[in-house]
Motif scaffolding. Structure first.
Motif, PDB file in Angstrom:
ATOM      1  N   HIS A  85       0.839  -1.204   0.000  1.00 25.89           N
ATOM      2  CA  HIS A  85       0.000   0.000   0.000  1.00 25.89           C
ATOM      3  C   HIS A  85       0.868   1.246   0.000  1.00 25.89           C
ATOM      4  O   HIS A  85       1.906   1.295   0.639  1.00 25.89           O
ATOM      5  CB  HIS A  85      -0.905   0.005   1.233  1.00 25.89           C
ATOM      6  CG  HIS A  85      -1.741  -1.224   1.321  1.00 25.89           C
ATOM      7  ND1 HIS A  85      -2.723  -1.513   0.425  1.00 25.89           N
ATOM      8  CD2 HIS A  85      -1.720  -2.261   2.187  1.00 25.89           C
ATOM      9  CE1 HIS A  85      -3.289  -2.650   0.738  1.00 25.89           C
ATOM     10  NE2 HIS A  85      -2.699  -3.136   1.803  1.00 25.89           N
ATOM     11  N   SER A  86       0.417   2.242  -0.721  1.00 29.55           N
ATOM     12  CA  SER A  86       1.184   3.486  -0.775  1.00 29.55           C
ATOM     13  C   SER A  86       0.903   4.288   0.493  1.00 29.55           C
ATOM     14  O   SER A  86      -0.108   4.981   0.605  1.00 29.55           O
ATOM     15  CB  SER A  86       0.830   4.277  -2.027  1.00 29.55           C
ATOM     16  OG  SER A  86      -0.543   4.591  -2.015  1.00 29.55           O
ATOM     17  N   SER A  87       1.782   4.142   1.426  1.00 28.86           N
ATOM     18  CA  SER A  87       1.681   4.878   2.685  1.00 28.86           C
ATOM     19  C   SER A  87       2.988   5.608   2.914  1.00 28.86           C
ATOM     20  O   SER A  87       4.001   5.310   2.273  1.00 28.86           O
ATOM     21  CB  SER A  87       1.397   3.911   3.841  1.00 28.86           C
ATOM     22  OG  SER A  87       2.510   3.072   4.058  1.00 28.86           O
ATOM     23  N   PRO A  88       3.003   6.568   3.822  1.00 27.30           N
ATOM     24  CA  PRO A  88       4.265   7.264   4.112  1.00 27.30           C
ATOM     25  C   PRO A  88       5.363   6.320   4.612  1.00 27.30           C
ATOM     26  O   PRO A  88       6.539   6.516   4.306  1.00 27.30           O
ATOM     27  CB  PRO A  88       3.880   8.277   5.184  1.00 27.30           C
ATOM     28  CG  PRO A  88       2.406   8.464   5.048  1.00 27.30           C
ATOM     29  CD  PRO A  88       1.871   7.173   4.527  1.00 27.30           C
ATOM     30  N   VAL A  89       4.972   5.286   5.339  1.00 28.33           N
ATOM     31  CA  VAL A  89       5.960   4.323   5.838  1.00 28.33           C
ATOM     32  C   VAL A  89       6.559   3.541   4.673  1.00 28.33           C
ATOM     33  O   VAL A  89       7.774   3.326   4.616  1.00 28.33           O
ATOM     34  CB  VAL A  89       5.304   3.379   6.875  1.00 28.33           C
ATOM     35  CG1 VAL A  89       6.272   2.292   7.295  1.00 28.33           C
ATOM     36  CG2 VAL A  89       4.825   4.157   8.080  1.00 28.33           C
ATOM     37  N   ALA A  90       5.732   3.107   3.720  1.00 28.32           N
ATOM     38  CA  ALA A  90       6.230   2.363   2.560  1.00 28.32           C
ATOM     39  C   ALA A  90       7.108   3.244   1.683  1.00 28.32           C
ATOM     40  O   ALA A  90       8.126   2.788   1.144  1.00 28.32           O
ATOM     41  CB  ALA A  90       5.063   1.800   1.753  1.00 28.32           C
TER      42      ALA A  90
END
Length: 163
Positions: free
Chosen positions: A107-112
């Motif tokens: 998933h495109s998240s800030p963590v990724a």
């Protein structure tokens, strides 16, 4: 000591990539998180690269019979360190490639996104480490032209008579 082959390094890279991606994907699916990677690995890889390169330059000077600080024993240790650098660098590069693939397909998240950028930085540093290891290993390779004299067997007379 034999020189490291490209095919072995490519196989190590592929296996490390697949194992890293598989393990991290399983952890992500079952735990919901992956271990956080930091850019410290890149700094350590570049530091080790600098040390191996410095010693490799000294080995080049030793082989050219120029004045240098390294001894023949140090040159042998440098050859071993260069070979280890190429193998460890490519294994870590494979691990960071697996982390990068996971970060890109998850998933495109800030963590990724942060994990992807850190993986890219560490991947580049490990590629530099591997390249310097291969270069210094090339400099340390001994061939028949490195003999000290013209006589291939010192201590044995040319006519075959016992000494």
């Amino acid at each position: 000591m034999r020189r490291t082959r490209w095919t072995v390094l490519l196989a190590c890279y592929a296996v490390a990539t697949v194992l890293s991606w598989t393990a991290l994907d399983l952890v992500l699916r079952h735990r919901g998180w992956t271990p956080v990677i930091t850019p410290w690995t890149a700094l350590v890889a570049l530091l080790v690269s600098a040390v191996v390169l410095t010693c490799g330059l000294a080995v080049r000077r030793l082989r050219a019979r120029e004045r240098t600080w390294i001894t023949p024993t140090g040159a042998a240790a440098t050859a071993a360190a260069a070979q280890a650098s190429s193998v460890v660098g490519v294994l870590l590069a494979g691990a960071y490639t697996g982390q990068l693939i996971l970060a890109l397909v998850s998933h495109s998240s800030p963590v990724a996104t942060a994990a992807a950028w850190t993986s890219v930085i560490c991947l580049i540093a490990c590629a530099v480490w591997t390249g310097i290891g291969l270069l210094v290993e090339h400099w340390c390779a001994i061939d028949l032209s490195d003999d000290d004299g013209d006589d291939p067997s010192p201590g044995i007379p040319q006519d075959g008579a016992p000494a």
